[in-house]
Design an enzyme around this catalytic site. Structure first.
Site, PDB file in Angstrom:
ATOM      1  N   CYS A  86      43.966  36.192  40.738  1.00 45.07           N
ATOM      2  CA  CYS A  86      42.928  35.762  39.919  1.00 45.07           C
ATOM      3  C   CYS A  86      43.726  35.676  38.474  1.00 45.07           C
ATOM      4  CB  CYS A  86      42.194  37.108  39.681  1.00 45.07           C
ATOM      5  SG  CYS A  86      40.651  36.960  38.774  1.00 45.07           S
ATOM      6  N   HIS A 176      39.923  37.794  45.063  1.00 47.50           N
ATOM      7  CA  HIS A 176      40.707  38.986  45.209  1.00 47.50           C
ATOM      8  C   HIS A 176      40.773  39.361  46.873  1.00 47.50           C
ATOM      9  CE1 HIS A 176      40.960  40.537  41.126  1.00 47.50           C
ATOM     10  NE2 HIS A 176      40.016  39.840  40.825  1.00 47.50           N
ATOM     11  N   GLU A 178      42.629  41.654  48.033  1.00 49.24           N
ATOM     12  CA  GLU A 178      42.833  43.198  48.402  1.00 49.24           C
ATOM     13  C   GLU A 178      41.557  43.914  48.470  1.00 49.24           C
ATOM     14  OE1 GLU A 178      42.799  42.661  43.688  1.00 49.24           O
ATOM     15  OE2 GLU A 178      43.032  41.422  45.465  1.00 49.24           O
TER      16      GLU A 178
END
EC number: 6.3.5.2
Length: 520
Positions: A86, A176, A178
């Protein structure tokens, strides 16, 4: 700073994202060691750690703002793989000669990525020409690439959703990976650390155990060590590691403040003395604590009173042993990660956590923190590695002030006994129903309210008991557990029938936010 050295480390540079810790969790789950550092101290950390690869986190800031955070130039000069997530992708592009602009179509939430090219980053998960769900959260976007980069993935509002300079092993993703809302994100991060960086999955709790034991021996030498054992998982695992390292140089002290769960102090003593042969002193200070808390209704004053008395009692017991050189604490990695402050300029706030307040300074002891590099789930794995039973490792979290903050209003020994019995019955019913492991935390609360009831032929005027159960991943947010009404009816009936002093049971259906998990 690490207490041990790991040759194969991934450095995560934190630009202030709310989910940076999740990046570290995913890398650790890939059995690779990593550390998070704020961008302000990234230069120093890069030199100290000499990482094999670097991950740049997201950020609430815009790369187009004057003075916005940047990655150290040293990481791009080092010739090692870099993954920007990002904001991390955007600052990498801006620093290497590309362009980033604000004000384009924003993307927040679920989006779909179209894979344009095959890449080692996508190995085993995404093929050219396929579409996959990802999670976006950005207002800025890349509008031109630095030399050497190509587009390997796009989304409707992010034409540069995934970029790569395969030769230099630089990668950027606008989404993202994660978060759980990117279903293949963990695998993508594994591809980066294993395939692209080339780090083997050697970070295991078995390896950590050996390194931590050696580090404790090196730090302590022949010194005398004490450990404040609370009965919780963190302090117990820390104590077992220290005992494995220094044996009889360690003495554990368990202060029973009268605010623990039913039979908890005795169970902890039996487990550590009989099964682990650990030197343990049990101090019954319940009269002292409950006497000081008698009638106190302010939750913050309860906490401060308990904290002050704990230090006093622990200090007295340590002096009886002739003092000590080292104090073992179960501090975890989230407690010591440096957090980035954007509102206060370049200053960095250190989140610190001390199980025993100001004891180290007052008693001139050095801290031994063998778990300071671990997340909570890793501590549980280490506990298993050390032989702690699953029934102990999987116990629900329990607050330091204990039952005092589950007894709103004034605390008395009588009210604590009522609460202790009700809580034990409630947890017993949960276990019998096979629900314990599905719930993050469950407990009873004794309300400072009495209601009229009818039991037998007589009128009663007794306390109300509230039951609480939540599901959560990390305790930061939580939803109330959706019980079957028959279960709640059975639990309420048992509590009212078996606990003198309670004639009404209610269930708390508040999530977090807006409520907290505990009542006080």
């Amino acid at each position: 700073m690490s207490t041990t050295a790991y040759p194969d480390t991934i450095l995560i540079i934190d630009f202030g994202s709310q989910v940076t810790q999740l990046i570290a969790r995913r890398v650790r789950e890939a059995n690779v060691y990593c550390e998070i550092v704020p961008f302000q101290s990234a230069d120093e950390a890069f030199k100290r750690l000499q990482p094999k690869g670097v991950i740049l986190s997201g950020s609430p800031h815009s790369t187009t703002d004057i003075g916005s955070p940047r990655a150290p130039q040293a990481i791009f000069d080092a010739g090692i793989p870099v993954l920007g997530i990002c904001y991390g992708e955007q600052t990498m592009c801006a620093q290497l000669g590309g362009n980033v602009e604000s004000g384009h179509d924003r993307e927040f939430g679920r989006a779909f990525l179209d894979v344009q090219e095959d890449s080692p980053l996508f190995a085993g998960i995404w093929a050219k020409g396929t579409r996959h769900q990802v999670w976006m959260s950005h207002g800025d976007r890349v509008t031109s690439l630095p030399d050497g980069f190509t587009i390997i993935g796009t989304s409707p509002n992010a034409p540069y959703a995934v970029i790569a300079d395969e030769k230099r092993k630089y990668y950027g993703v606008q989404f993202h990976p994660e978060v759980v809302h990117t279903p293949d994100g963990a695998k993508l991060l594994q591809n980066f650390v294993h395939r692209i960086v080339g780090v083997k999955p050697g970070w295991t709790m078995g390896a950590y155990r050996e390194q931590a034991v050696e580090a404790i021996r090196k730090q302590v030498g022949s010194g005398k060590v004490i450990c404040a054992l609370s009965g919780g998982v963190d302090s117990s695992v820390a104590a077992l590691l220290a005992h494995e390292a220094v044996g009889d140089q360690l003495t554990c002290i368990l202060v029973d403040h009268g605010l623990m769960r039913k039979d908890e102090a005795q169970q902890v003593v039996e487990m550590f003395r009989e099964h682990y042969n650990l030197p343990l002193i049990l101090v019954d200070a319940s009269d002292r604590f409950i006497g000081a808390l008698e009638g106190e209704s302010d939750p913050e004053k309860k906490r401060k009173t308990i904290g002050r008395l704990f230090i006093e009692v622990f200090e007295e017991e340590a002096r009886k042993l002739g003092g000590a050189d080292f104090l073992v604490q179960g501090t975890l990695y989230p407690d010591v990660i440096e957090s980035v402050s954007f509102t206060g300029g370049p200053s960095v706030t250190i989140k610190s956590h001390h199980n025993v307040g100001g004891l180290p300074e007052r008693m001139k002891m050095q801290l031994v923190e063998p778990l300071r590099e671990l997340f909570k789930d890793e501590v549980r794995l280490l506990g298993k590695e050390l032989g702690l039973p699953d029934s102990f490792i999987g116990r629900h979290p329990f607050p330091g002030p204990g039952l005092a903050i589950r007894c709103p209003g004034g605390v008395t020994r009588g009210k604590l006994e009522i609460l202790r019995e009700a809580d034990a019955i409630y947890l017993d019913e949960i276990r019998k129903a096979g629900l314990y492991d599905a719930i993050w935390q469950a407990f009873a609360v004794l309300l400072p309210v009495q209601t009229v009831g009818v039991m037998g032929d007589g009128r009663t005027y007794e306390f109300v008991c509230a039951l609480r159960a939540v599901t959560s991943v990390d305790g930061m947010t939580a939803d109330f557990y959706h019980y079957d009404m028959n279960f709640l009816g059975n639990a309420a009936t048992r509590i009212i029938n078996e606990v003198r002093g309670i004639n009404r049971v209610v269930y708390d259906v508040t999530s977090k936010p807006p409520g907290t998990i505990e009542w006080e």
